[in-house]
Scaffold this motif. Sequence first.
Motif, PDB file in Angstrom:
ATOM      1  N   VAL A 100       0.911  -2.144  -7.961  1.00  0.00           N
ATOM      2  CA  VAL A 100       0.509  -3.527  -6.322  1.00  0.00           C
ATOM      3  C   VAL A 100      -0.649  -2.479  -5.079  1.00  0.00           C
ATOM      4  CG1 VAL A 100       1.442  -4.836  -3.912  1.00  0.00           C
ATOM      5  CG2 VAL A 100       2.008  -5.700  -6.937  1.00  0.00           C
ATOM      6  N   PHE A 101      -1.175  -2.453  -4.782  1.00  0.00           N
ATOM      7  CA  PHE A 101      -2.359  -2.056  -4.025  1.00  0.00           C
ATOM      8  C   PHE A 101      -2.121  -2.113  -2.358  1.00  0.00           C
ATOM      9  CE2 PHE A 101      -4.410  -2.186  -8.240  1.00  0.00           C
ATOM     10  CZ  PHE A 101      -3.407  -1.082  -8.560  1.00  0.00           C
ATOM     11  N   VAL A 102      -1.943  -1.436  -1.893  1.00  0.00           N
ATOM     12  CA  VAL A 102      -1.985  -1.113  -0.161  1.00  0.00           C
ATOM     13  C   VAL A 102      -3.193  -0.003  -0.208  1.00  0.00           C
ATOM     14  CG1 VAL A 102      -0.422  -0.543   1.564  1.00  0.00           C
ATOM     15  CG2 VAL A 102       0.364  -1.787  -0.060  1.00  0.00           C
ATOM     16  N   ASP A 103      -3.141  -0.477   1.355  1.00  0.00           N
ATOM     17  CA  ASP A 103      -4.539  -0.087   1.881  1.00  0.00           C
ATOM     18  C   ASP A 103      -4.093   1.110   2.461  1.00  0.00           C
ATOM     19  OD1 ASP A 103      -7.334   0.485   2.627  1.00  0.00           O
ATOM     20  OD2 ASP A 103      -7.117  -0.257   4.123  1.00  0.00           O
ATOM     21  N   SER A 104      -5.118   2.180   3.026  1.00  0.00           N
ATOM     22  CA  SER A 104      -4.499   3.496   3.450  1.00  0.00           C
ATOM     23  C   SER A 104      -5.115   3.459   4.333  1.00  0.00           C
ATOM     24  CB  SER A 104      -5.447   3.818   2.953  1.00  0.00           C
ATOM     25  OG  SER A 104      -6.105   3.955   1.968  1.00  0.00           O
ATOM     26  N   GLU A 105      -4.828   4.203   5.699  1.00  0.00           N
ATOM     27  CA  GLU A 105      -4.426   4.469   6.976  1.00  0.00           C
ATOM     28  C   GLU A 105      -5.726   5.292   7.406  1.00  0.00           C
ATOM     29  OE1 GLU A 105      -0.745   5.421   9.155  1.00  0.00           O
ATOM     30  OE2 GLU A 105      -1.008   7.312   7.685  1.00  0.00           O
ATOM     31  N   LYS A 106      -6.141   4.758   8.795  1.00  0.00           N
ATOM     32  CA  LYS A 106      -7.145   6.184   8.752  1.00  0.00           C
ATOM     33  C   LYS A 106      -7.494   7.019   9.806  1.00  0.00           C
ATOM     34  CE  LYS A 106     -11.109   2.829  10.458  1.00  0.00           C
ATOM     35  NZ  LYS A 106     -11.689   1.724  11.308  1.00  0.00           N
ATOM     36  N   SER A 107      -5.720   7.085  10.441  1.00  0.00           N
ATOM     37  CA  SER A 107      -5.091   8.147  10.371  1.00  0.00           C
ATOM     38  C   SER A 107      -5.129   9.459   9.406  1.00  0.00           C
ATOM     39  CB  SER A 107      -3.923   7.625  11.837  1.00  0.00           C
ATOM     40  OG  SER A 107      -3.313   7.778  10.617  1.00  0.00           O
ATOM     41  N   SER A 108      -3.790   9.694   8.476  1.00  0.00           N
ATOM     42  CA  SER A 108      -4.259  10.023   7.854  1.00  0.00           C
ATOM     43  C   SER A 108      -4.919   9.692   6.451  1.00  0.00           C
ATOM     44  CB  SER A 108      -2.154   9.928   7.127  1.00  0.00           C
ATOM     45  OG  SER A 108      -2.081   8.566   6.708  1.00  0.00           O
ATOM     46  N   TRP A 109      -5.247   9.177   6.511  1.00  0.00           N
ATOM     47  CA  TRP A 109      -5.929   9.125   4.668  1.00  0.00           C
ATOM     48  C   TRP A 109      -4.856   8.008   3.893  1.00  0.00           C
ATOM     49  CZ3 TRP A 109      -9.713  13.641   3.942  1.00  0.00           C
ATOM     50  CH2 TRP A 109     -10.595  13.476   5.156  1.00  0.00           C
ATOM     51  N   ASN A 110      -3.756   7.707   4.733  1.00  0.00           N
ATOM     52  CA  ASN A 110      -2.342   7.812   2.705  1.00  0.00           C
ATOM     53  C   ASN A 110      -1.915   6.689   3.255  1.00  0.00           C
ATOM     54  OD1 ASN A 110      -2.165  10.442   1.363  1.00  0.00           O
ATOM     55  ND2 ASN A 110      -1.040  10.963   4.194  1.00  0.00           N
ATOM     56  N   ILE A 111      -0.884   5.876   2.513  1.00  0.00           N
ATOM     57  CA  ILE A 111       0.001   4.802   2.493  1.00  0.00           C
ATOM     58  C   ILE A 111      -0.636   4.060   3.412  1.00  0.00           C
ATOM     59  CG2 ILE A 111       1.494   5.188   2.109  1.00  0.00           C
ATOM     60  CD1 ILE A 111       1.501   2.283  -0.015  1.00  0.00           C
ATOM     61  N   ASP A 112      -0.848   2.938   3.705  1.00  0.00           N
ATOM     62  CA  ASP A 112      -0.805   2.485   5.592  1.00  0.00           C
ATOM     63  C   ASP A 112       0.854   1.778   5.135  1.00  0.00           C
ATOM     64  OD1 ASP A 112      -0.570   1.295   7.598  1.00  0.00           O
ATOM     65  OD2 ASP A 112      -2.330   0.752   8.131  1.00  0.00           O
ATOM     66  N   PRO A 113       1.887   2.229   5.777  1.00  0.00           N
ATOM     67  CA  PRO A 113       3.179   1.851   6.213  1.00  0.00           C
ATOM     68  C   PRO A 113       3.635   0.262   6.723  1.00  0.00           C
ATOM     69  CG  PRO A 113       3.462   4.004   6.653  1.00  0.00           C
ATOM     70  CD  PRO A 113       1.866   3.812   7.171  1.00  0.00           C
ATOM     71  N   GLY A 114       2.471   0.152   7.595  1.00  0.00           N
ATOM     72  CA  GLY A 114       2.331  -1.508   8.661  1.00  0.00           C
ATOM     73  C   GLY A 114       1.966  -2.474   7.472  1.00  0.00           C
ATOM     74  N   LYS A 115       1.268  -1.934   5.982  1.00  0.00           N
ATOM     75  CA  LYS A 115       0.930  -3.234   5.412  1.00  0.00           C
ATOM     76  C   LYS A 115       1.735  -3.346   4.115  1.00  0.00           C
ATOM     77  CE  LYS A 115      -3.906  -2.878   6.951  1.00  0.00           C
ATOM     78  NZ  LYS A 115      -5.258  -1.924   6.142  1.00  0.00           N
ATOM     79  N   ILE A 116       2.925  -2.160   4.020  1.00  0.00           N
ATOM     80  CA  ILE A 116       3.848  -2.158   2.842  1.00  0.00           C
ATOM     81  C   ILE A 116       4.311  -3.534   2.914  1.00  0.00           C
ATOM     82  CG2 ILE A 116       5.637  -0.934   2.576  1.00  0.00           C
ATOM     83  CD1 ILE A 116       4.362   1.888   2.513  1.00  0.00           C
ATOM     84  N   GLU A 117       5.260  -4.332   3.722  1.00  0.00           N
ATOM     85  CA  GLU A 117       5.782  -4.753   3.529  1.00  0.00           C
ATOM     86  C   GLU A 117       5.033  -6.547   3.084  1.00  0.00           C
ATOM     87  OE1 GLU A 117       8.736  -4.794   7.484  1.00  0.00           O
ATOM     88  OE2 GLU A 117      10.098  -5.299   6.335  1.00  0.00           O
ATOM     89  N   ALA A 118       3.938  -6.681   3.728  1.00  0.00           N
ATOM     90  CA  ALA A 118       2.819  -8.074   3.557  1.00  0.00           C
ATOM     91  C   ALA A 118       2.721  -7.637   1.649  1.00  0.00           C
ATOM     92  CB  ALA A 118       1.789  -7.413   3.272  1.00  0.00           C
ATOM     93  N   ALA A 119       3.381  -6.664   1.364  1.00  0.00           N
ATOM     94  CA  ALA A 119       2.792  -7.102  -0.409  1.00  0.00           C
ATOM     95  C   ALA A 119       4.428  -7.182  -0.985  1.00  0.00           C
ATOM     96  CB  ALA A 119       2.630  -5.129  -0.489  1.00  0.00           C
ATOM     97  N   ILE A 120       5.628  -6.770  -0.476  1.00  0.00           N
ATOM     98  CA  ILE A 120       6.363  -6.731  -0.901  1.00  0.00           C
ATOM     99  C   ILE A 120       7.240  -8.330  -1.303  1.00  0.00           C
ATOM    100  CG2 ILE A 120       9.199  -6.548  -1.194  1.00  0.00           C
ATOM    101  CD1 ILE A 120       8.758  -4.108   0.901  1.00  0.00           C
TER     102      ILE A 120
END
Length: 371
Positions: A100-120
């Motif tokens: 299940v894919f989650v968008d990246s964050e602009k600041s680090s280019w890595n998975i955006d922790p703020g968008k993880i819970e919505a994907a659970i």
Amino acid sequence: MEKKRIPVSEPVLGGNEEKYVLECVRSSWISSLGKFIPQFEEGFARFCGSKYGVAVMNGTAALQLALAALGIGEGDEVIIPDLTFVATANAVRYLGAKPVFVDSEKSSWNIDPGKIEAAITKRTKAIMPVHLYGHPCDMGPVMEIAKKHSLFVIEDGAEAHGAEYKGRKVGSIGHVGCFSFYGNKIITTGEGGMCVTNDAKLAERMQFLRDHAMSSEKRYWHPEIGYNLRMTNIQAAIGVAQLEQIEKFLAVKTRNAKLYSSLLQKVSGLTLQPQLPWAKSVYWMHSVLVDEKEFGCSRDELMAKLKERGIDSRPFFYPMHQLPMYSEGYSDKDFPVAVELSRRGINLPSSVKLSEDDIRRVCAAIAEARQ
Ligand SMILES: *Cc1c(COP(=O)(O)O)cnc(C)c1O
């Protein structure tokens, strides 16, 4: 005079690689038993700040083994970043589970922790963050979310051996960390991979599944279906020699990153790889984003112009949701940051072998390409 081609990456095998490989051949310990395997496992685990290392045949196998050992399978879901190398998604699929894919964050280019819970969902079993291009993920919030929802965390550190999150090495923060030793990674064994963990039971389970799930008491007794994912002693021999040089490699990469940054900072229309205050990146790749309007040509045009001057580069990965086997139910609108990074990102020559002159030549070619 024809200028020499500058590749994106080439391994440095200038230490004891030849000596140790010769030792394997002369002693005939060339298969998956032999002294270099435990030596490499112990040494690399120690380097990561983890207790146990389980060596396997490649990085994808390391991800697959970690998922299998944690009991992930049919019907389960695993959260991964949309922007990663395809192996992260494929490993989940090999187990019959769904990435299940989650968008990246602009600041680090890595998975955006703020968008993880919505994907659970009820089926989510694990989060698999990736430390993309050598920069660590924001692991604090990832671990908190995992704890709150009782999920496993498998770190994909394939591009980030030695990177640190708040002083802790990546791979040692989640339940298990997975690494690749492919030819272009921070250290290489040709092909190779490893899982590291502090959990003795999990390490034992991974050793068991790696070797056809054979009972340690009864030879040829296999209580379940395992795999053959073993690393050879020859690969481990190269790994031991590479590990002896890893601090040197990392110091060179940091020095090269500083030079790139000082030469490219002034070029408008380029954004360098971010370096967040809590992060120690290992600069697996020297990555930049091209702003087509500001820079005057597109990412692909810049790559073509570099190629003309004998300089290799690579585009960023495609986001997973754009690949045909993973696109169902997703659209570009769901992943604005990953889509933008993927479209604009370019990896410049990143070998430890680069000379200062090479880097100056790359940066001069970039400045010339600007319109
Ligand atoms: C290289 C890589 C892998 C897979 O490693 P292999 O050794 O090539 O199987 C997995 N994940 C990421 C992010 C990688 O870059």
